[in-house]
Design an enzyme around this catalytic site. Structure first.
Site, PDB file in Angstrom:
ATOM      1  N   ALA A  39       0.839  -1.203   0.000  1.00 14.24           N
ATOM      2  CA  ALA A  39       0.000   0.000   0.000  1.00 14.24           C
ATOM      3  C   ALA A  39       0.872   1.251   0.000  1.00 14.24           C
ATOM      4  O   ALA A  39       0.564   2.243  -0.668  1.00 14.24           O
ATOM      5  CB  ALA A  39      -0.922   0.000   1.211  1.00 14.24           C
ATOM      6  N   ASP A  40       1.984   1.184   0.741  1.00 10.76           N
ATOM      7  CA  ASP A  40       2.870   2.354   0.796  1.00 10.76           C
ATOM      8  C   ASP A  40       3.572   2.553  -0.540  1.00 10.76           C
ATOM      9  O   ASP A  40       3.778   3.678  -1.001  1.00 10.76           O
ATOM     10  CB  ASP A  40       3.897   2.187   1.917  1.00 10.76           C
ATOM     11  CG  ASP A  40       3.213   2.171   3.276  1.00 10.76           C
ATOM     12  OD1 ASP A  40       2.172   2.845   3.399  1.00 10.76           O
ATOM     13  OD2 ASP A  40       3.693   1.468   4.182  1.00 10.76           O
ATOM     14  N   ASP A  42       2.358   1.779  -3.420  1.00 11.48           N
ATOM     15  CA  ASP A  42       1.368   2.375  -4.323  1.00 11.48           C
ATOM     16  C   ASP A  42       1.186   3.863  -4.054  1.00 11.48           C
ATOM     17  O   ASP A  42       1.035   4.662  -4.972  1.00 11.48           O
ATOM     18  CB  ASP A  42       0.016   1.670  -4.166  1.00 11.48           C
ATOM     19  CG  ASP A  42       0.081   0.251  -4.696  1.00 11.48           C
ATOM     20  OD1 ASP A  42       1.036  -0.046  -5.446  1.00 11.48           O
ATOM     21  OD2 ASP A  42      -0.796  -0.557  -4.343  1.00 11.48           O
ATOM     22  N   SER A  87      23.671 -20.717 -27.155  1.00 13.71           N
ATOM     23  CA  SER A  87      22.863 -21.683 -26.412  1.00 13.71           C
ATOM     24  C   SER A  87      23.815 -22.631 -25.699  1.00 13.71           C
ATOM     25  O   SER A  87      25.033 -22.462 -25.750  1.00 13.71           O
ATOM     26  CB  SER A  87      21.918 -22.414 -27.348  1.00 13.71           C
ATOM     27  OG  SER A  87      22.680 -23.179 -28.241  1.00 13.71           O
ATOM     28  N   LEU A  88      23.285 -23.609 -25.036  1.00 11.41           N
ATOM     29  CA  LEU A  88      24.110 -24.525 -24.250  1.00 11.41           C
ATOM     30  C   LEU A  88      23.949 -25.944 -24.766  1.00 11.41           C
ATOM     31  O   LEU A  88      22.871 -26.334 -25.201  1.00 11.41           O
ATOM     32  CB  LEU A  88      23.659 -24.504 -22.784  1.00 11.41           C
ATOM     33  CG  LEU A  88      23.922 -23.237 -21.985  1.00 11.41           C
ATOM     34  CD1 LEU A  88      23.210 -23.312 -20.646  1.00 11.41           C
ATOM     35  CD2 LEU A  88      25.414 -23.055 -21.773  1.00 11.41           C
ATOM     36  N   GLU A 118      24.374 -23.190 -11.388  1.00 10.39           N
ATOM     37  CA  GLU A 118      23.158 -22.361 -11.300  1.00 10.39           C
ATOM     38  C   GLU A 118      21.943 -23.163 -11.730  1.00 10.39           C
ATOM     39  O   GLU A 118      22.068 -24.076 -12.536  1.00 10.39           O
ATOM     40  CB  GLU A 118      23.296 -21.164 -12.270  1.00 10.39           C
ATOM     41  CG  GLU A 118      24.485 -20.291 -11.997  1.00 10.39           C
ATOM     42  CD  GLU A 118      24.939 -19.517 -13.242  1.00 10.39           C
ATOM     43  OE1 GLU A 118      24.117 -19.316 -14.162  1.00 10.39           O
ATOM     44  OE2 GLU A 118      26.115 -19.130 -13.283  1.00 10.39           O
ATOM     45  N   LYS A 120      18.646 -23.890 -13.938  1.00  8.74           N
ATOM     46  CA  LYS A 120      18.256 -23.494 -15.287  1.00  8.74           C
ATOM     47  C   LYS A 120      16.752 -23.290 -15.284  1.00  8.74           C
ATOM     48  O   LYS A 120      15.987 -24.254 -15.284  1.00  8.74           O
ATOM     49  CB  LYS A 120      18.659 -24.568 -16.288  1.00  8.74           C
ATOM     50  CG  LYS A 120      18.385 -24.169 -17.724  1.00  8.74           C
ATOM     51  CD  LYS A 120      18.985 -25.174 -18.679  1.00  8.74           C
ATOM     52  CE  LYS A 120      18.851 -24.731 -20.120  1.00  8.74           C
ATOM     53  NZ  LYS A 120      17.464 -24.596 -20.567  1.00  8.74           N
ATOM     54  N   ASP A 122      13.132 -22.216 -16.689  1.00  5.42           N
ATOM     55  CA  ASP A 122      12.516 -22.329 -17.989  1.00  5.42           C
ATOM     56  C   ASP A 122      11.732 -21.062 -18.279  1.00  5.42           C
ATOM     57  O   ASP A 122      10.568 -20.936 -17.916  1.00  5.42           O
ATOM     58  CB  ASP A 122      11.594 -23.547 -17.977  1.00  5.42           C
ATOM     59  CG  ASP A 122      11.456 -24.122 -19.362  1.00  5.42           C
ATOM     60  OD1 ASP A 122      12.188 -23.661 -20.258  1.00  5.42           O
ATOM     61  OD2 ASP A 122      10.625 -25.017 -19.540  1.00  5.42           O
ATOM     62  N   TYR A 230      22.325 -14.056 -15.396  1.00  5.75           N
ATOM     63  CA  TYR A 230      23.282 -15.155 -15.350  1.00  5.75           C
ATOM     64  C   TYR A 230      24.512 -14.952 -16.224  1.00  5.75           C
ATOM     65  O   TYR A 230      25.329 -15.845 -16.341  1.00  5.75           O
ATOM     66  CB  TYR A 230      22.624 -16.497 -15.649  1.00  5.75           C
ATOM     67  CG  TYR A 230      21.863 -16.573 -16.952  1.00  5.75           C
ATOM     68  CD1 TYR A 230      22.510 -16.413 -18.176  1.00  5.75           C
ATOM     69  CD2 TYR A 230      20.497 -16.842 -16.951  1.00  5.75           C
ATOM     70  CE1 TYR A 230      21.818 -16.490 -19.359  1.00  5.75           C
ATOM     71  CE2 TYR A 230      19.796 -16.924 -18.143  1.00  5.75           C
ATOM     72  CZ  TYR A 230      20.462 -16.746 -19.343  1.00  5.75           C
ATOM     73  OH  TYR A 230      19.777 -16.821 -20.518  1.00  5.75           O
ATOM     74  N   LYS A 296      29.133 -23.891 -15.358  1.00  5.08           N
ATOM     75  CA  LYS A 296      30.012 -23.023 -16.150  1.00  5.08           C
ATOM     76  C   LYS A 296      31.386 -23.018 -15.519  1.00  5.08           C
ATOM     77  O   LYS A 296      31.506 -22.761 -14.310  1.00  5.08           O
ATOM     78  CB  LYS A 296      29.468 -21.589 -16.144  1.00  5.08           C
ATOM     79  CG  LYS A 296      28.106 -21.452 -16.769  1.00  5.08           C
ATOM     80  CD  LYS A 296      27.526 -20.062 -16.546  1.00  5.08           C
ATOM     81  CE  LYS A 296      26.097 -20.017 -17.072  1.00  5.08           C
ATOM     82  NZ  LYS A 296      25.386 -18.817 -16.608  1.00  5.08           N
ATOM     83  N   LYS A 320      20.158 -31.586 -17.767  1.00  6.94           N
ATOM     84  CA  LYS A 320      18.695 -31.495 -17.725  1.00  6.94           C
ATOM     85  C   LYS A 320      18.086 -32.521 -16.769  1.00  6.94           C
ATOM     86  O   LYS A 320      18.582 -33.640 -16.645  1.00  6.94           O
ATOM     87  CB  LYS A 320      18.122 -31.731 -19.132  1.00  6.94           C
ATOM     88  CG  LYS A 320      18.595 -30.722 -20.161  1.00  6.94           C
ATOM     89  CD  LYS A 320      18.061 -29.343 -19.902  1.00  6.94           C
ATOM     90  CE  LYS A 320      16.857 -28.950 -20.708  1.00  6.94           C
ATOM     91  NZ  LYS A 320      16.785 -29.134 -22.104  1.00  6.94           N
ATOM     92  N   CYS A 414     -24.002 -42.749 -10.635  1.00 13.83           N
ATOM     93  CA  CYS A 414     -22.774 -43.074  -9.906  1.00 13.83           C
ATOM     94  C   CYS A 414     -22.324 -44.490 -10.267  1.00 13.83           C
ATOM     95  O   CYS A 414     -23.124 -45.429 -10.185  1.00 13.83           O
ATOM     96  CB  CYS A 414     -23.036 -42.969  -8.408  1.00 13.83           C
ATOM     97  SG  CYS A 414     -21.698 -43.631  -7.394  1.00 13.83           S
ATOM     98  N   CYS A 417     -22.816 -46.763  -6.838  1.00 16.68           N
ATOM     99  CA  CYS A 417     -24.100 -47.106  -6.225  1.00 16.68           C
ATOM    100  C   CYS A 417     -25.289 -46.901  -7.161  1.00 16.68           C
ATOM    101  O   CYS A 417     -26.414 -47.264  -6.817  1.00 16.68           O
ATOM    102  CB  CYS A 417     -24.310 -46.301  -4.948  1.00 16.68           C
ATOM    103  SG  CYS A 417     -24.623 -44.560  -5.255  1.00 16.68           S
ATOM    104  N   CYS A 432     -22.399 -37.401  -6.338  1.00 20.68           N
ATOM    105  CA  CYS A 432     -23.270 -38.573  -6.272  1.00 20.68           C
ATOM    106  C   CYS A 432     -24.279 -38.291  -5.171  1.00 20.68           C
ATOM    107  O   CYS A 432     -23.919 -37.911  -4.059  1.00 20.68           O
ATOM    108  CB  CYS A 432     -22.441 -39.810  -5.932  1.00 20.68           C
ATOM    109  SG  CYS A 432     -23.424 -41.129  -5.198  1.00 20.68           S
ATOM    110  N   CYS A 438     -24.122 -44.901  -0.603  1.00 25.81           N
ATOM    111  CA  CYS A 438     -23.111 -45.178  -1.635  1.00 25.81           C
ATOM    112  C   CYS A 438     -21.891 -45.796  -0.956  1.00 25.81           C
ATOM    113  O   CYS A 438     -21.298 -45.200  -0.060  1.00 25.81           O
ATOM    114  CB  CYS A 438     -22.738 -43.891  -2.358  1.00 25.81           C
ATOM    115  SG  CYS A 438     -21.361 -44.084  -3.500  1.00 25.81           S
TER     116      CYS A 438
END
Ligand code: IVH
Length: 788
Positions: A39-40, A42, A87-88, A118, A120, A122, A230, A296, A320, A414, A417, A432, A438
């Site tokens: 709130a503060d 904001d 990429s790796l 680290e 990874k 997604d 990273y 790394k 992975k 059901c 039953c 049911c 039942c």
């Protein structure tokens, strides 16, 4: 005051506000230690917005006000990455990791080199460009050489600093990292989307990618994205980065970038595999999805020597985790009936390995979910295991659907039953209608009744419950207390016959009766229980342990509780209308009353009765109950007038409509009340409320004997925030109240003290700001120990 003067002041204040807001972001996103309440935050943001509106010269692209998103851009410009975004390579096994380390050891002629490790995440890789400490451009990875300019959208991600902290940064700096959507945000987003009939996100990754590629940054601003850094791309030539990756990450953190708290440095293959297992074990409890870990080589000299192959470095690799999603075929949809009759569709799948476990069933949640996914029997579906939750069907691959596959519909009856399955008012839950006729519901009711936290009947497992129920020995929970040794032995013999197994009695003589003796003994031991366990064991809808505990603590007596009308339950702390009605409904069923009678007749003792709490009685009167009964147009004021004029429920019932007007009600309210009371059921409820009040009066000791009076915390207001280890917040509240305190939900100057448990947030900050006394858990426990 000259105009210049005001402009100067405004500029100064704007700078102050921006610094405060950026600091709040840094504490929240980087240090994970927020001090400013939402709130503060904001409030400060609104002040800054107003200033910028009044003084357009103050506007600046890196102001925190810009994080709400600027106007749509039409399309994204292209950005060439000066240093390509690589990429790796991937490793899926320990051997592949060992090979990776061996290649480095051989080429560098070093043993057991150090690696930065680290998680990874997604999400989506991005690059952030800072000139003279200010964020100027952000781009997606794209194909690695060219990405898209998503600067405006990235400005809305509060975890990304708009200005760097400190002063020792290079004049030009490009930072790389991952934008992602935390799981809680993902779930909340989808829940909201479902409630509003909007489109759900398939997974957090799509959530992040889709949000960043929004053409309207104001839409991105609505999506709760996070970021962690990273790597570093381009750096001003005259600037010397530290000699290792881990030291660079540390520096990034000082400059205001979030860096994963899960990163570290380890040596050699063993170190890497140890980290992999550690993160694997943690994976399900992390607040974000990770699909593996990244290793790394830590020192930059070694990295340079290793170089690259095609588009991936030789000095880094992603290890992975097994995939969380797999494709399989939906062979059927079964209906499972829960303890309270809820009918849940469950997918029967062609067995498939998902993240190391063979999955044959997956939840489909409810009929609405099936409609939303448009799953049909025979479909090729994608199943997902996320966290430790039961696998679920995430989506359908429509390309593989047979053209004539019919839509799925909830069966009318059901499967257990044969009773009708009916749709509840809320439209989502199907149930049911068989109730305890039942077998599925009955067995689960018995299982719940006997469970450890309820009546705690040791040794009464699901198999015995099945047999006892199927062979007709136990129809209701009260039947358990009728069982004798011979019944159990006979049941076992019949079950063995049915299954074609050799009776154990023949095999092992006396030993085979031991289980039966033990079970009879355990059933007997369970006879002596507490009121709270007894109430929980009854399996009343919505009544969990904490509600059972509250009922027991505040009302104290089964004989009283089982006769109370529902509005009285609403007076208990933390009991809402739905729970109160469920309680009332349960006790209104003659069948349930019969079960309670049987239990008591068969020697079950639900604790020592005690009088209801005087404090509860204080808050209970005709006026409060009239409000709780939710009578149309009878507000608090009207209820007070009625109570003052009529005194008790019976007099109110006997009075004619015009007497309500004489009591002060406007004609409209009087009419609404009269028509409400003309319904028999409502008039009966009011009669019962009157009787309950009289009964409570007779049972409750005078208020002066209330434990709260004269307590050491009389007149003090306490606020509880954060989690406590030794007890729940409800319990702490109750115990403080017993000592005279009033427990409130918000901190103000009038607050006496704040009890701050772990992860205390904005309330603690507020208390510190206002100079309110703060207790930690140890202090609370010491105080309770001394005064209780
Ligand atoms: S380093 C030269 N570190 O994985 C190395 N990447 O498969 C460049 N990712 O595009 C990447 N967490 O989107 C690195 N801690 C991390 C990562 C990470 C996630 C993603 C990133 C990258 C992809 C490579």
């Amino acid at each position: 005051m000259t105009p210049n003067n005001t402009a100067d002041q405004a500029a100064q204040r704007a700078a102050e506000l921006r610094a405060q807001l950026e600091d709040a972001n840094y504490r929240y996103y980087v240090l994970d230690d927020p001090t400013l309440a939402d709130a503060d935050y904001d409030r400060l943001l609104r002040e800054l917005e107003a200033l910028e509106a009044a003084h357009p010269a103050l506007a600046s692209a890196d102001s925190p006000t810009q994080r709400v998103g600027s106007v749509p851009s039409g399309q994204f410009a292209q950005v060439r990455h000066a240093v390509p975004m690589l990429s790796l390579g991937n490793a899926f096994s320990d051997e592949e990791v060992a090979d990776f380390v061996r290649r480095i050891e051989e080429r560098l002629d070093r043993e057991s080199p150090e690696f930065s490790v680290e998680p990874k995440l997604d999400g989506l890789a991005i690059s952030l460009r800072y000139e003279h400490g200010a964020f100027v451009q952000g781009a997606t990875r794209g194909d690695g050489a060219t990405g898209e300019d998503v600067t405006a959208n990235l400005r809305t991600v509060k975890a990304i600093p708009m200005k760097l902290r400190g002063g020792d940064w290079p004049a030009l700096l490009e930072v790389r990292g991952e934008v992602y959507m935390p799981l809680a945000a993902f779930k909340a987003y989808n829940e909201k989307a479902i409630a509003e009939g909007g489109k759900v996100l398939a997974n957090p990754r799509n959530g992040a990618a889709g949000s960043l590629r929004q053409l309207d940054p104001r839409v991105t601003a609505q999506r709760p994205l996070a970021f962690y850094a990273y790597a570093v791309g381009v750096v001003a030539e005259d600037y010397a980065l530290p000699a290792s990756h881990s030291a660079t990450l540390k520096r990034l953190r000082e400059w205001g970038f979030p860096v994963s708290a899960e990163s570290g440095v380890v040596a050699g293959t063993d170190g890497l595999l140890g980290y992999y297992r550690q993160m694997g074990a943690k994976r399900d409890s992390l607040p974000f999805d990770i699909d593996g870990v990244v290793y790394k080589l830590d020192d930059y000299a070694g990295q340079r020597e290793m170089g690259f192959v095609s588009r991936a470095p030789r000095w880094a690799i992603a290890h992975k985790f097994p995939a969380q999603e797999q494709t399989t075929v939906l062979e059927g949809i079964d209906i499972q009936i829960g303890r309270t009759g809820a009918a849940t569709p469950v997918a029967r799948l062609k067995p498939v390995q998902v993240a190391g476990v063979v999955v044959t069933n997956a939840t489909l949640h409810n009929a609405d979910q099936i409609a939303r996914l448009d799953v049909r029997i025979g479909d090729t579906v994608i199943v997902r295991r996320a966290g430790d939750v039961i696998p679920e069907v995430a989506r359908v691959v429509p390309e593989y659907r047979a053209p004539d596959a019919p839509q799925w519909r909830m069966p009318e009856r059901c499967p257990v039953c044969g009773s009708e399955i009916l749709r509840e008012e809320d439209g989502v839950v199907w149930r049911c209608s068989g109730g305890l006729t039942c077998a599925a519901q009955r067995k689960q009711a018995v299982g719940h009744f006997a469970s450890r936290r309820a009546m705690d009947i040791e040794g009464l497992g699901d198999r015995y419950i099945e047999d006892l129920s199927d062979l007709g020995y136990v129809q209701s929970v009260a039947d358990l207390y009728k069982l004798e040794l011979d019944d159990l032995l006979e049941m076992k013999r019949r079950a063995d016959e049915r299954d074609g197994t050799t009776p154990e009695t023949v095999k092992a003589g006396k030993v085979a009766t031991k289980w039966a003796e033990n079970l009879i003994e355990a059933i007997d031991r369970s006879r002596d229980t507490t009121l709270e366990r007894f109430l929980f064991a009854l399996g009343i809808q919505h009544v969990g342990e904490s509600t059972a505990k509250a009922l027991s603590a505040w009302l104290g007596d089964l004989a009283l509780i089982r006769r109370l009308p529902w509005p009285v339950f609403k007076r208990l702390p933390d009991v809402g209308g739905e729970v109160a009605r469920a309680l009332g409904h349960f006790f209104d069923q003659p069948g349930n009353q019969q079960v309670i009678d049987d239990l008591l007749a068969r020697g079950v003792r639900a604790g020592e009765a005690h009088p209801p709490s005087a404090k509860l009685r204080d808050g209970l009167n005709l006026a409060t109950l009239l409000v709780d009964m939710e009578i149309p147009k009878v507000t608090k004021i009207r209820a007070d007038q009625l109570a003052a004029a009529f005194g008790d429920a019976q007099k109110l019932l006997d009075a004619p409509e015009h007497a309500y007007v004489t009591a002060g009600l406007p004609a409209e309210s009087a009419q609404a009340l009269a028509s409400w009371l003309s319904v028999d059921e409502n008039a009966q409820l009011l009669t019962r409320v009157g009787e309950a009040l009289a009964r409570l009066d007779a049972l409750t000791p005078a208020a002066s004997a209330a434990p709260a009076a004269g307590g050491p915390l009389d007149g003090k207001t306490a606020v509880l925030t954060g989690g406590l280890d030794a007890m729940s917040r409800d319990e702490a509240k109750e115990r403080l109240e017993k000592l005279g305190a009033k427990v409130s939900g918000s901190v103000s100057k009038k607050t006496g003290f704040v009890v701050a448990g772990s992860d205390a947030g904005s309330k603690l900050a507020k208390a510190q700001e206002l100079g309110v006394e703060v207790w930690d858990e140890a202090k609370l426990l010491a105080f309770l120990a001394e005064h209780e």
